[in-house]
Enzyme design. Structure first.
Site, PDB file in Angstrom:
ATOM      1  N   ASP A 147       3.686   0.207   1.362  1.00  0.00           N
ATOM      2  CA  ASP A 147       2.419   0.914   1.288  1.00  0.00           C
ATOM      3  C   ASP A 147       1.521   0.351   0.197  1.00  0.00           C
ATOM      4  OD1 ASP A 147       0.429   2.760   1.575  1.00  0.00           O
ATOM      5  OD2 ASP A 147       1.493   4.390   0.595  1.00  0.00           O
ATOM      6  N   ASP A 343      -5.920  -1.355   3.711  1.00  0.00           N
ATOM      7  CA  ASP A 343      -4.763  -0.462   3.612  1.00  0.00           C
ATOM      8  C   ASP A 343      -3.697  -0.859   4.635  1.00  0.00           C
ATOM      9  OD1 ASP A 343      -3.181   1.729   2.876  1.00  0.00           O
ATOM     10  OD2 ASP A 343      -4.035   2.946   4.482  1.00  0.00           O
TER      11      ASP A 343
END
Lengths: 436, 30
Positions: A147, A343
């Site tokens: 992440d 992201d």
């Protein structure tokens, strides 16, 4: 062709649908003295080590709903950070949700008292891609979400004082690692946490995600093994109270810009450089996550990393969009007002309303010129087509242009998102306005 | 805030360098 808007990419429709078999994993050949390579796979794809642990993968409706949750949590955190930057450290206001994490800054514990402000709003890390890392001495393997939208790495830990969700790997057991140590409350590392507490002299961490998922536990140090590299004294969360949408993973690898991220902790070794590649859904190959100064492919086109918008997220300057080779007429301020984050865990690219509207219109016109008619939308996806009986489709190219001239010509696997062959949708969505 | 999602990043090498403060995109990386 570049000015007439007719640049086309020939799309293999099957390439948008999940593959069913995985090629044998390739041996890691890139690791060296200052670099390390890990394999990256889709959490629910054929190469996932978690694949056989699932009854069935989540539905598209669930994936897109979770994606919207993640996007909203990112927006909340960015807004809170922007507010802090403007007001010079104004406190984050508690949100309306209960706080299941229940950590009290300054003292214990794992109780259920609602104090952690939900509006801290970190992006949920359910993500789609996972990596396998080693932790402890001797090292045990754990498959975790990777992440770039959060900082603190954590795994579920024995004895799971309060709660652990079901995971495929055995739980990490600190008692079986000769190099494990809790971080003490007086250690400066404890101050690096956004949310910390203290019990019995041991530093506690807490991360609560936008949808109410959370992890709470001891902040600790142990040896992290990535590929064949050992990072001694790596700081991570040893989760004793964890619940939420983490699938069957053992936890999460935080690759953000904050002090607790692996990126920053291993900066002494890899110079703060890393690179990854996500494979197309249909392929039986794996992607990679590289660390080290040699991580950058020679053909990379770069754009400035904008670091004035707050911590954690990787902001870049999106300046324009091309469809079919033709630049869309979108004022640059539409992009620069809110900025753009890269992201790893958001599935569908979100654009300001004006930009999305221009993209959707141009793509729709390009598809109409190629004989495709729109069908009903699906969830957050509005521009969809029926590819039933079609093996190859010629669709307009889509390119994203960034500050400094870097250009991302979206791969054929990334322009459209297939709900089914009868409903294949433009894989972009609006954030609803131009000011968020 | 716009967000570049992972669907659009597929097959690209996405490169981060905290020291140089750059993000890069390399086509055909995997």
């Amino acid at each position: 062709a570049g000015s007439s808007g007719d640049e086309t990419v020939l799309l293999n429709v099957q390439s948008l649908l999940p593959g069913r078999s995985c090629a044998a994993p390739q041996e890691n050949k890139r690791s060296g003295a200052t670099s390390a390579r890990m394999q990256v796979v889709h959490q629910h794809g054929p190469c996932s080590p978690l694949a056989d642990a699932h009854g069935k993968p989540p539905s598209h409706a669930e994936i897109l709903a979770a994606d919207q949750n993640r996007v909203e949590s990112i927006q909340r955190r960015v807004a809170a950070t922007a507010g802090k930057l403007k007001k010079r450290a104004a406190p984050v206001q508690p949100g309306p949700k209960k706080n299941p994490a229940g950590i009290h800054p300054g003292h214990s514990s794992f109780s259920s008292a609602p104090l952690l402000p939900v509006s801290s709003g970190r992006a949920l890390g359910t993500g789609n891609y996972v990596v396998t890392l080693g932790l402890g001495t001797p090292a045990s393997k754990y498959t975790v979400v990777f992440d770039t939208g959060s900082d603190t790495t954590w795994v579920q830990c024995r004895p799971c004082v309060v709660k652990c969700y079901k995971q495929k790997d055995p739980l990490f057991d600190p008692a079986r690692s000769s190099t494990y140590a809790n971080v003490s409350c007086s250690d400066s590392a404890c101050d690096d946490l956004d949310e910390s507490g203290c019990t019995g002299g041991h530093c506690l961490y807490a991360v609560q995600y936008g949808d109410g998922s959370y992890t709470v536990g001891f902040f600790a140090r142990d040896t992290l093994t990535i590929a064949h590299d050992a990072i001694k004294g790596f700081q991570f969360g040893c989760g004793e109270k964890n619940d939420g949408l983490f699938g069957m993973t053992a936890g999460l690898l935080g690759l953000g810009r904050g002090k607790t991220s692996l990126t920053v902790q291993a900066q002494y070794r890899y110079g703060g450089a890393f690179a990854y590649c996500f494979p197309a859904l249909s392929t039986d190959t794996t992607g990679y996550l590289d660390f080290g100064p040699g991580a950058s492919p020679a053909n990379a086109r770069v754009t400035p990393m904008l670091t004035d918008n707050g911590p954690t997220f990787y902001f870049v300057g999106l300046t324009g969009i091309r469809v079919g080779g033709k630049q869309l007429s979108i004022p640059e301020t539409v992009f620069s007002t809110g900025g753009t984050i890269v992201d790893s865990g958001t599935v569908i690219t979100r654009l300001p309303e004006t930009a999305y509207s221009a993209l959707s219109s141009a793509f729709t016109a390009g598809m109409a010129a190629r004989g495709f008619k729109k069908v009903a939308g699906y969830s957050i996806l509005e521009t969809c087509y029926d590819f039933t009986g079609i093996s190859e489709a010629a669709v307009p190219t889509v390119s994203l242009v960034f500050k400094g001239g870097a250009c991302l010509d979206v791969d054929e696997s990334g322009i459209l998102y297939a709900i089914s062959q009868a409903q294949v949708c433009l894989a972009f969505a609006s954030i609803g306005d131009d000011e968020s | 805030t716009g967000i570049l999602g992972n669907t659009q990043q597929k097959t690209y090498g996405v490169v981060y360098d905290l020291g140089k403060k750059t993000v890069g995109f390399a086509p055909g990386a995997c």
